[in-house]
Enzyme design. Structure first.
Site, PDB file in Angstrom:
ATOM      1  N   HIS A 176      -3.338   1.532 -33.082  1.00 31.47           N
ATOM      2  CA  HIS A 176      -2.194   2.483 -33.167  1.00 31.47           C
ATOM      3  C   HIS A 176      -1.353   1.303 -32.878  1.00 31.47           C
ATOM      4  O   HIS A 176      -0.049   1.466 -32.973  1.00 31.47           O
ATOM      5  CB  HIS A 176      -2.156   3.354 -32.009  1.00 31.47           C
ATOM      6  CG  HIS A 176      -3.264   4.417 -32.725  1.00 31.47           C
ATOM      7  ND1 HIS A 176      -3.533   5.120 -33.257  1.00 31.47           N
ATOM      8  CD2 HIS A 176      -3.908   5.062 -31.863  1.00 31.47           C
ATOM      9  CE1 HIS A 176      -4.493   6.066 -32.999  1.00 31.47           C
ATOM     10  NE2 HIS A 176      -4.575   6.335 -31.903  1.00 31.47           N
ATOM     11  N   LYS A 205       7.791 -10.508  -2.379  1.00 32.81           N
ATOM     12  CA  LYS A 205       6.814 -10.038  -1.517  1.00 32.81           C
ATOM     13  C   LYS A 205       7.249  -8.586  -1.454  1.00 32.81           C
ATOM     14  O   LYS A 205       6.298  -7.783  -1.978  1.00 32.81           O
ATOM     15  CB  LYS A 205       6.289 -10.526  -0.472  1.00 32.81           C
ATOM     16  CG  LYS A 205       4.727  -9.464   0.285  1.00 32.81           C
ATOM     17  CD  LYS A 205       4.163 -10.284  -0.885  1.00 32.81           C
ATOM     18  CE  LYS A 205       2.596  -9.012  -0.428  1.00 32.81           C
ATOM     19  NZ  LYS A 205       1.522  -9.181  -1.687  1.00 32.81           N
ATOM     20  N   ARG A 241      -0.149 -13.274  11.342  1.00 28.28           N
ATOM     21  CA  ARG A 241      -1.187 -12.577  10.428  1.00 28.28           C
ATOM     22  C   ARG A 241      -0.614 -10.778  10.568  1.00 28.28           C
ATOM     23  O   ARG A 241      -0.754 -10.358  10.531  1.00 28.28           O
ATOM     24  CB  ARG A 241      -2.644 -12.142  11.444  1.00 28.28           C
ATOM     25  CG  ARG A 241      -3.281 -13.812  11.022  1.00 28.28           C
ATOM     26  CD  ARG A 241      -3.808 -13.590  12.520  1.00 28.28           C
ATOM     27  NE  ARG A 241      -5.615 -12.914  12.552  1.00 28.28           N
ATOM     28  CZ  ARG A 241      -5.833 -12.332  11.503  1.00 28.28           C
ATOM     29  NH1 ARG A 241      -6.411 -13.447  11.036  1.00 28.28           N
ATOM     30  NH2 ARG A 241      -7.465 -11.701  11.594  1.00 28.28           N
ATOM     31  N   CYS A 276      -4.696  -7.413  13.429  1.00 25.82           N
ATOM     32  CA  CYS A 276      -4.012  -7.778  15.171  1.00 25.82           C
ATOM     33  C   CYS A 276      -5.396  -8.929  15.664  1.00 25.82           C
ATOM     34  O   CYS A 276      -5.312  -9.589  14.489  1.00 25.82           O
ATOM     35  CB  CYS A 276      -5.041  -6.672  15.792  1.00 25.82           C
ATOM     36  SG  CYS A 276      -4.824  -4.865  15.352  1.00 25.82           S
ATOM     37  N   GLU A 286      -3.468  -3.740 -14.443  1.00 25.76           N
ATOM     38  CA  GLU A 286      -3.602  -4.650 -13.242  1.00 25.76           C
ATOM     39  C   GLU A 286      -3.660  -6.371 -12.685  1.00 25.76           C
ATOM     40  O   GLU A 286      -3.125  -6.973 -13.073  1.00 25.76           O
ATOM     41  CB  GLU A 286      -4.607  -3.584 -12.107  1.00 25.76           C
ATOM     42  CG  GLU A 286      -4.088  -4.991 -11.102  1.00 25.76           C
ATOM     43  CD  GLU A 286      -2.853  -5.269  -9.798  1.00 25.76           C
ATOM     44  OE1 GLU A 286      -2.088  -4.188 -10.423  1.00 25.76           O
ATOM     45  OE2 GLU A 286      -2.974  -6.406  -8.995  1.00 25.76           O
ATOM     46  N   TRP A 290      -1.113  -4.113  14.948  1.00 25.63           N
ATOM     47  CA  TRP A 290      -0.765  -3.470  13.890  1.00 25.63           C
ATOM     48  C   TRP A 290      -1.994  -2.395  13.721  1.00 25.63           C
ATOM     49  O   TRP A 290      -3.093  -2.106  14.115  1.00 25.63           O
ATOM     50  CB  TRP A 290      -2.229  -4.806  12.920  1.00 25.63           C
ATOM     51  CG  TRP A 290      -1.666  -4.631  11.452  1.00 25.63           C
ATOM     52  CD1 TRP A 290      -2.716  -3.309  10.411  1.00 25.63           C
ATOM     53  CD2 TRP A 290      -0.621  -4.778  10.489  1.00 25.63           C
ATOM     54  NE1 TRP A 290      -2.201  -3.509   9.822  1.00 25.63           N
ATOM     55  CE2 TRP A 290      -0.902  -4.299   9.112  1.00 25.63           C
ATOM     56  CE3 TRP A 290       0.512  -5.620  10.654  1.00 25.63           C
ATOM     57  CZ2 TRP A 290      -0.497  -4.387   8.202  1.00 25.63           C
ATOM     58  CZ3 TRP A 290       1.010  -6.296   8.772  1.00 25.63           C
ATOM     59  CH2 TRP A 290       0.890  -4.696   7.779  1.00 25.63           C
ATOM     60  N   LYS A 316      -1.439  -9.173 -13.333  1.00 24.71           N
ATOM     61  CA  LYS A 316      -2.049 -10.224 -11.958  1.00 24.71           C
ATOM     62  C   LYS A 316      -1.946 -11.901 -12.985  1.00 24.71           C
ATOM     63  O   LYS A 316      -0.885 -13.321 -12.629  1.00 24.71           O
ATOM     64  CB  LYS A 316      -3.111 -10.486 -11.613  1.00 24.71           C
ATOM     65  CG  LYS A 316      -3.429  -9.449 -11.025  1.00 24.71           C
ATOM     66  CD  LYS A 316      -3.359  -9.747  -8.920  1.00 24.71           C
ATOM     67  CE  LYS A 316      -1.668  -9.492  -9.412  1.00 24.71           C
ATOM     68  NZ  LYS A 316      -1.470  -7.704  -8.505  1.00 24.71           N
ATOM     69  N   GLU A 366       2.294 -12.693 -13.267  1.00 22.45           N
ATOM     70  CA  GLU A 366       2.863 -13.457 -12.437  1.00 22.45           C
ATOM     71  C   GLU A 366       2.508 -14.350 -12.641  1.00 22.45           C
ATOM     72  O   GLU A 366       3.329 -15.389 -11.594  1.00 22.45           O
ATOM     73  CB  GLU A 366       2.418 -12.163 -11.276  1.00 22.45           C
ATOM     74  CG  GLU A 366       2.588 -10.446 -10.669  1.00 22.45           C
ATOM     75  CD  GLU A 366       2.611  -9.683  -9.652  1.00 22.45           C
ATOM     76  OE1 GLU A 366       3.427  -9.588  -8.869  1.00 22.45           O
ATOM     77  OE2 GLU A 366       0.946  -9.722  -9.727  1.00 22.45           O
ATOM     78  N   ASN A 406      -9.823  -5.894  18.943  1.00 25.83           N
ATOM     79  CA  ASN A 406      -9.466  -5.878  17.413  1.00 25.83           C
ATOM     80  C   ASN A 406     -10.458  -4.931  16.687  1.00 25.83           C
ATOM     81  O   ASN A 406     -12.023  -5.069  17.314  1.00 25.83           O
ATOM     82  CB  ASN A 406      -9.916  -7.395  17.008  1.00 25.83           C
ATOM     83  CG  ASN A 406      -8.535  -7.961  16.952  1.00 25.83           C
ATOM     84  OD1 ASN A 406      -7.640  -7.673  17.473  1.00 25.83           O
ATOM     85  ND2 ASN A 406      -7.760  -9.303  16.742  1.00 25.83           N
ATOM     86  N   GLY A 407     -10.731  -4.075  15.979  1.00 23.42           N
ATOM     87  CA  GLY A 407     -11.265  -4.078  15.646  1.00 23.42           C
ATOM     88  C   GLY A 407     -11.144  -2.068  15.145  1.00 23.42           C
ATOM     89  O   GLY A 407      -9.917  -1.785  15.718  1.00 23.42           O
TER      90      GLY A 407
HETATM   91  C1  F6R Z   1       2.412  -7.142  -7.770  1.00 21.08           C
HETATM   92  C2  F6R Z   1       2.627  -6.965  -6.256  1.00 21.08           C
HETATM   93  C3  F6R Z   1       4.118  -5.445  -6.874  1.00 21.08           C
HETATM   94  C4  F6R Z   1       4.618  -4.611  -6.094  1.00 21.08           C
HETATM   95  C5  F6R Z   1       5.634  -3.723  -5.467  1.00 21.08           C
HETATM   96  C6  F6R Z   1       5.606  -2.671  -5.502  1.00 21.08           C
HETATM   97  O1  F6R Z   1       1.669  -8.094  -7.544  1.00 21.08           O
HETATM   98  O2  F6R Z   1       2.713  -7.300  -5.651  1.00 21.08           O
HETATM   99  O3  F6R Z   1       4.835  -5.221  -8.479  1.00 21.08           O
HETATM  100  O4  F6R Z   1       3.052  -3.743  -5.870  1.00 21.08           O
HETATM  101  O5  F6R Z   1       6.752  -4.829  -5.491  1.00 21.08           O
HETATM  102  O6  F6R Z   1       5.417  -3.166  -3.244  1.00 21.08           O
HETATM  103  P1  F6R Z   1       4.579  -1.882  -2.613  1.00 21.08           P
HETATM  104  O7  F6R Z   1       3.215  -1.623  -2.770  1.00 21.08           O
HETATM  105  O8  F6R Z   1       5.119  -2.726  -1.557  1.00 21.08           O
HETATM  106  O9  F6R Z   1       5.673  -1.150  -2.893  1.00 21.08           O
END
Ligand code: F6R
Length: 604
Positions: A503, A599, A27, A2, A480, A75, A484, A487, A99-100
């Site tokens: 293995h 994204k 945001r 928000c 994970e 939001w 990261k 990517e 907000n909050g």
């Molecule tokens: C990695 C990343 C992607 C998402 C994936 C699923 O940093 O952002 O691997 O996690 O594309 O996206 P959502 O969570 O939006 O379904």
């Protein structure tokens, strides 16, 4: 997340509020609204969706005299993104934006309803304006009523309130959610929840501290602290760079998002924990009736949080849990039975593969739940139930805070289920809830650790690959960490269970292979350590992340001593995120927009 704006002055109040809200668009929001009090007359407009809808609605509205105006981008957290739930919220003759989260809103609302107050929205915010008007009836001034109201609120808030009973004034209060006030030579007053709307409008700003409240008029800015003592504003010159203001001064959105994990996890927890139980008001009590198994399904980072959840669900709630990669599940003609709860996890709520599996599960008659960051997204609309992670908009393509809040929700959900199924004692649940409250502190980034990681990162710019290894929940965290690094650094990295290295992958071990070893103190430490020793004996380069010094490591990133492995998990999560970030920075890559990635993956 928000956003709030406010303006008191003689210029075009409507225009100032709308352009302020535009500056907060980055945001993310799903509805917006403004309320303006001029010539003792209130006008308020709200619209769902993009700001253009609000602009359209306010086209005929003219602000040409001294006015007090407030605006908000919402939001959704409590209640759907509808016009009724959009701010500002109206009492009889006052409007509020907030907000909050007001944690005690349910109690306040119950009392107000019993006294005959009618609520129009499903939000927690609406109680503020009604509580204020209730207090106004017995107060000698609007400020007295506002002060009393603020003292009755629990939770996190940044609030602006305007009322006909004190026409040329804006009241404000801040606790836990950011807000600042700006001034300029023309004696105008501007408010916002972050710097950007004020850039170009104000010269000097005062950032409110927790507990601050007060009011502004044309000639006065009165700030009081939590004890009711009047304090002097502390003005600072305002930056003139909008992009850096959006990043709150961090170099990248990803860095900002790593640093704000502590705040967003607090939001995830807010209102959902008592001393002895986890509350999810958004879930029907019968959601788990007849459920014998849970199937979790997601992609990428969300898949990793699902894997983490599977350990917690089985351990805490003793419920059989399986985890699926959405793009695989779609085409393998899976057996889906109606005693299975189908849970999809998605930051965006729009990922095509995950969405399709949700449709499949619904078609097969399964009960469905989505853990998601975006209200009103396709998955939230489709699933039978949803839990919002409250991470706010994530701009960095590489997900960080979304993962952190997903794991937090899953930890809570495992305890919620454990209570329902009686699989943990109430003492154990109380203890785990106490640990959950410590998560925000465990992810706070210290300058020392960030600097250490920045210095170490120069050693990891080449070599023929990285193995992130861990056991139990530290295995999904290893996955994970590797994702990261891949990517944003474009270096080859894999996540592996520590015990699996022998293995096969151990054949790769040589000084050019770097192992990032997750070595928590409170979970299978000795076993994990001996797996790393096997690699060390083959001369692999080892970077150990652990609270315990490990003498077989080439590099060592010390984490704090915690009382529980889940707190170690969250701290190590931050370490692997920062390590990827700093390696990417040294390689000169675009941290926020890595090549070939998007994204939200809405295509197959
Ligand atoms: C990695 C990343 C992607 C998402 C994936 C699923 O940093 O952002 O691997 O996690 O594309 O996206 P959502 O969570 O939006 O379904």
């Amino acid at each position: 997340m928000c956003g709030i704006v406010g303006y008191l002055g003689e210029k075009d109040t409507k225009g100032i509020l709308l352009s302020g809200l535009k500056e907060l668009e980055y945001r993310g929001y799903d509805s917006a609204g403004i309320a303006v009090l001029q010539k003792n007359d209130f006008q308020s407009y709200k619209a769902v969706g993009k700001l253009i809808n609000l602009e359209e609605k306010t086209k005929e509205f003219v602000t040409d005299s001294f006015a007090a105006g407030i605006g908000h981008t919402r939001w959704a957290t409590h209640g759907k993104p509808t016009e009724l739930n959009a701010h500002p919220h109206l009492g009889e003759s006052s409007y509020v934006v907030h907000n909050g989260i007001i944690e005690n809103y349910a109690q306040l609302k119950k009392e107000l309803v019993a006294e005959g107050v009618t609520f129009l929205s499903q939000t927690d915010t609406e109680v503020i304006v009604h509580q204020f008007e209730k207090n106004l009836k017995s107060a000698t001034s609007a400020f007295e009523a506002f002060t009393k109201t603020v003292s009755e609120l629990e939770g996190a808030y940044a609030i602006l309130l305007v009322t006909k009973s004190e026409e040329k004034t804006i009241f404000f209060a801040k606790q836990g959610s950011p807000m600042l006030v700006g001034i300029n030579a023309e004696n105008e007053k501007y408010f916002a929840s972050s710097d950007t709307p004020l850039i170009g409008q104000c010269t000097d700003v005062n950032y409110f501290e927790d507990g601050d409240y007060g009011y502004v008029t044309k000639d006065e800015l009165a700030i009081f602290d939590i004890t009711g003592t009047k304090k002097e504003p502390i003005f600072q010159k305002l930056s003139t760079n909008k992009l850096s203001a959006q990043k709150d001064g961090y170099r990248f959105f990803m860095e900002k998002e790593i640093y704000e994990q502590s705040t967003v996890i607090s939001d995830t927890l807010l209102g959902r924990l008592t001393e002895t139980e986890v509350l999810f008001d958004e879930l029907d009590a019968n959601l788990f009736d007849g459920i014998k198994e849970i199937k979790l399904c997601a992609c990428g980072t969300s898949y990793h949080s699902a894997l983490t959840a599977s350990y917690m669900f089985e351990r805490h709630a003793r419920i059989k849990t399986s985890v699926e990669v959405a793009s695989e599940l779609r085409y393998r003609d899976p057996i889906l039975t109606t005693d299975t709860l189908f849970v999809v996890i998605s930051q965006s709520g729009e990922t095509a593969d995950t969405l399709e599996t949700l449709k499949m599960a619904k078609k097969a008659g399964l009960k469905t739940l989505v853990i998601c960051n975006v209200d009103n997204s396709s998955m939230v609309r489709l699933a039978d139930a949803s839990i919002l992670t409250r991470a706010g908009v994530e701009k960095g393509v590489a997900s960080t805070k979304a993962f952190a809040t997903q794991v937090t929700v899953f930890w809570m959900l495992s305890l919620y289920l454990a209570k329902a199924k009686n699989t943990l004692t109430s003492d154990e649940i109380t203890k785990q809830i106490q640990l959950l409250r410590e998560v925000p502190a465990s992810v706070q980034v210290s300058d020392t650790i960030h600097e250490k990681i920045r210095r170490l990162s120069k050693r990891y710019l080449n070599g023929h690959g990285f193995f992130f290894i861990g056991r139990d929940v530290f295995f999904p965290l290893a996955l994970e960490g590797a994702l990261k690094l891949k990517e944003i650094s474009y270096l080859h990295a894999e996540g592996y269970p520590s015990g699996e290295m022998k293995h096969g992958p151990i054949a790769l071990a040589d000084p050019g292979l770097t192992t990032i070893a997750l070595l928590p103190q409170h979970l299978l430490y000795e076993k994990s350590k001996s797996n790393v020793e096997e690699l060390s004996a083959r001369d692999a380069t080892i970077c150990a992340i652990s609270p315990l010094v490990f003498d077989k490591a080439d590099d060592y990133i010390p984490t704090k001593e915690h009382t529980d492995y889940m707190l170690e998990f969250f701290e190590m999560m931050v370490v692997v995120q920062l390590l990827s970030l700093e390696i990417s920075v040294r390689l000169g890559n675009d941290v926020d927009m890595p090549r070939n990635l998007a994204k939200s993956v809405t295509v197959e």
